[in-house]
Scaffold this motif. Structure first.
Motif, PDB file in Angstrom:
ATOM      1  N   UNK A  48       0.778  -1.252  -0.075  1.00  0.00           N
ATOM      2  CA  UNK A  48       0.078   0.014  -0.142  1.00  0.00           C
ATOM      3  C   UNK A  48       0.767   1.151  -0.013  1.00  0.00           C
ATOM      4  N   UNK A  49       1.869   1.242   0.753  1.00  0.00           N
ATOM      5  CA  UNK A  49       2.894   2.392   0.880  1.00  0.00           C
ATOM      6  C   UNK A  49       3.351   2.641  -0.774  1.00  0.00           C
ATOM      7  N   UNK A  50       3.784   1.497  -1.347  1.00  0.00           N
ATOM      8  CA  UNK A  50       4.237   1.534  -2.617  1.00  0.00           C
ATOM      9  C   UNK A  50       3.593   2.128  -3.601  1.00  0.00           C
ATOM     10  N   UNK A  51       2.231   1.803  -3.594  1.00  0.00           N
ATOM     11  CA  UNK A  51       1.311   2.131  -4.437  1.00  0.00           C
ATOM     12  C   UNK A  51       0.982   3.643  -4.218  1.00  0.00           C
ATOM     13  N   UNK A  52       0.691   4.061  -2.754  1.00  0.00           N
ATOM     14  CA  UNK A  52       0.605   5.610  -2.450  1.00  0.00           C
ATOM     15  C   UNK A  52       2.089   6.273  -3.005  1.00  0.00           C
ATOM     16  N   UNK A  53       3.140   5.733  -2.784  1.00  0.00           N
ATOM     17  CA  UNK A  53       4.329   6.697  -3.093  1.00  0.00           C
ATOM     18  C   UNK A  53       4.303   7.024  -4.860  1.00  0.00           C
ATOM     19  N   UNK A  54       3.976   5.687  -5.465  1.00  0.00           N
ATOM     20  CA  UNK A  54       4.057   5.799  -6.901  1.00  0.00           C
ATOM     21  C   UNK A  54       3.034   6.370  -7.414  1.00  0.00           C
ATOM     22  N   UNK A  55       1.841   6.495  -7.066  1.00  0.00           N
ATOM     23  CA  UNK A  55       0.863   7.312  -7.596  1.00  0.00           C
ATOM     24  C   UNK A  55       1.041   8.865  -7.282  1.00  0.00           C
ATOM     25  N   UNK A  56       1.759   9.166  -6.092  1.00  0.00           N
ATOM     26  CA  UNK A  56       1.949  10.530  -5.789  1.00  0.00           C
ATOM     27  C   UNK A  56       3.127  11.068  -6.606  1.00  0.00           C
ATOM     28  N   UNK A  57       4.084  10.025  -6.967  1.00  0.00           N
ATOM     29  CA  UNK A  57       5.144  10.437  -7.852  1.00  0.00           C
ATOM     30  C   UNK A  57       4.614  10.806  -9.139  1.00  0.00           C
ATOM     31  N   UNK A  58       3.631  10.132  -9.621  1.00  0.00           N
ATOM     32  CA  UNK A  58       2.911  10.218 -10.947  1.00  0.00           C
ATOM     33  C   UNK A  58       2.459  11.780 -11.022  1.00  0.00           C
ATOM     34  N   UNK A  59       1.549  12.214  -9.840  1.00  0.00           N
ATOM     35  CA  UNK A  59       0.824  13.210  -9.842  1.00  0.00           C
ATOM     36  C   UNK A  59       1.711  14.513  -9.894  1.00  0.00           C
ATOM     37  N   UNK A  60       2.826  14.444  -8.818  1.00  0.00           N
ATOM     38  CA  UNK A  60       3.904  15.296  -8.815  1.00  0.00           C
ATOM     39  C   UNK A  60       4.683  15.590 -10.020  1.00  0.00           C
ATOM     40  N   UNK A  61       4.910  14.458 -10.667  1.00  0.00           N
ATOM     41  CA  UNK A  61       5.740  14.393 -11.860  1.00  0.00           C
ATOM     42  C   UNK A  61       4.953  15.182 -13.104  1.00  0.00           C
ATOM     43  N   UNK A  62       3.739  15.048 -12.965  1.00  0.00           N
ATOM     44  CA  UNK A  62       3.136  15.791 -14.089  1.00  0.00           C
ATOM     45  C   UNK A  62       2.923  17.387 -13.846  1.00  0.00           C
ATOM     46  N   UNK A  63       2.896  17.572 -12.497  1.00  0.00           N
ATOM     47  CA  UNK A  63       2.717  18.856 -11.904  1.00  0.00           C
ATOM     48  C   UNK A  63       4.279  19.665 -12.261  1.00  0.00           C
ATOM     49  N   UNK A  64       5.243  18.722 -12.162  1.00  0.00           N
ATOM     50  CA  UNK A  64       6.601  19.241 -12.386  1.00  0.00           C
ATOM     51  C   UNK A  64       6.811  19.613 -13.811  1.00  0.00           C
ATOM     52  N   UNK A  65       6.267  18.722 -14.796  1.00  0.00           N
ATOM     53  CA  UNK A  65       6.515  18.961 -16.235  1.00  0.00           C
ATOM     54  C   UNK A  65       5.823  20.308 -16.460  1.00  0.00           C
ATOM     55  N   UNK A  66       4.469  20.311 -15.895  1.00  0.00           N
ATOM     56  CA  UNK A  66       3.638  21.505 -16.112  1.00  0.00           C
ATOM     57  C   UNK A  66       4.452  22.637 -15.788  1.00  0.00           C
ATOM     58  N   UNK A  67       4.760  22.852 -14.716  1.00  0.00           N
ATOM     59  CA  UNK A  67       5.663  23.933 -14.005  1.00  0.00           C
ATOM     60  C   UNK A  67       6.769  24.311 -14.920  1.00  0.00           C
ATOM     61  N   UNK A  68       7.485  23.149 -15.489  1.00  0.00           N
ATOM     62  CA  UNK A  68       8.961  23.421 -16.115  1.00  0.00           C
ATOM     63  C   UNK A  68       8.454  24.106 -17.579  1.00  0.00           C
ATOM     64  N   UNK A  69       7.282  23.702 -18.045  1.00  0.00           N
ATOM     65  CA  UNK A  69       6.727  24.470 -19.325  1.00  0.00           C
ATOM     66  C   UNK A  69       6.412  25.783 -19.104  1.00  0.00           C
ATOM     67  N   UNK A  70       5.989  26.135 -17.906  1.00  0.00           N
ATOM     68  CA  UNK A  70       5.390  27.587 -17.596  1.00  0.00           C
ATOM     69  C   UNK A  70       6.756  28.157 -17.065  1.00  0.00           C
ATOM     70  N   UNK A  71       7.589  27.688 -16.367  1.00  0.00           N
ATOM     71  CA  UNK A  71       8.648  28.487 -15.910  1.00  0.00           C
ATOM     72  C   UNK A  71      10.074  27.630 -15.897  1.00  0.00           C
ATOM     73  N   UNK A  72      10.762  28.226 -16.995  1.00  0.00           N
ATOM     74  CA  UNK A  72      11.757  27.509 -17.549  1.00  0.00           C
ATOM     75  C   UNK A  72      13.057  27.471 -16.502  1.00  0.00           C
TER      76      UNK A  72
END
Length: 175
Positions: A48-72
């Motif tokens: 369950x911890x692995x699933x939570x961490x993995x899903x959280x990584x995915x969500x934050x990674x998408x936020x990171x890519x979005x942020x990087x496209x906004x702020x170089x």
């Protein structure tokens, strides 16, 4: 080493996302290594911890890519072309990993005929069962996980090399 100026540093959201993803990836690796025997309470907790961490990584990674496209990001530290290429390639691989690996994990569980259960949020299924495809996706997920021990390790070693050997601001820009 002088403290990097604001223009030389990553933005606060980029820094926060970088280190949050780092901690979650480390937790996902820890969880998969700590799990106990099948059917045990330990295995259920760490899975369950692995699933939570993995899903959280995915969500934050998408936020990171979005942020990087906004702020170089700041311009890279001057380096010979081969080092610049290796840096760009390793960062691209890391971005692919932090997005693809959680997706492959979700697919692995779903293709095995199980939903992803996230305590407190419920469960979800993206695809239906397909045991043959599931075995292949699981193999890819596990192989990538093993390969990225090395890629992440080399990334960390490169940052330490920049900090302690080259004595430049590469590491300080993300802290």
């Amino acid at each position: 080493m002088p403290i990097p100026s604001q223009q030389e540093r990553f933005s606060r959201p980029a820094i926060l996302l970088h280190w949050a993803i780092f901690l979650l990836v480390a937790l996902a690796y820890l969880a998969i290594e700590m799990r106990g025997p099948k059917g045990s309470d330990s295995r259920a907790f760490w899975t369950a911890t692995h699933f939570w961490a993995g899903c959280s990584v995915l969500i934050l990674s998408l936020a990171r890519v979005a942020w990087r496209s906004y702020k170089s990001p700041p311009a890279p530290v001057t380096a010979p072309p081969i080092l610049q290429f290796l840096s760009t390639a390793s960062h691209l691989l890391l971005y692919i990993f932090i997005i693809a690996q959680p997706i492959l994990g979700i697919l692995t569980v779903n293709l095995a005929g199980h939903p992803i259960n996230l305590a407190g949020l419920g469960s979800f299924t993206v695809v239906g069962p397909d045991h043959d495809l599931g075995k292949s996706v699981k193999d890819i997920h596990e192989t990538l996980g093993n390969v990225f021990y090395w890629v992440i390790g080399l990334h960390a070693l490169a940052a330490l090399w920049h900090h302690f050997v080259k004595r430049d601001n590469t590491l300080r820009r993300i802290i």
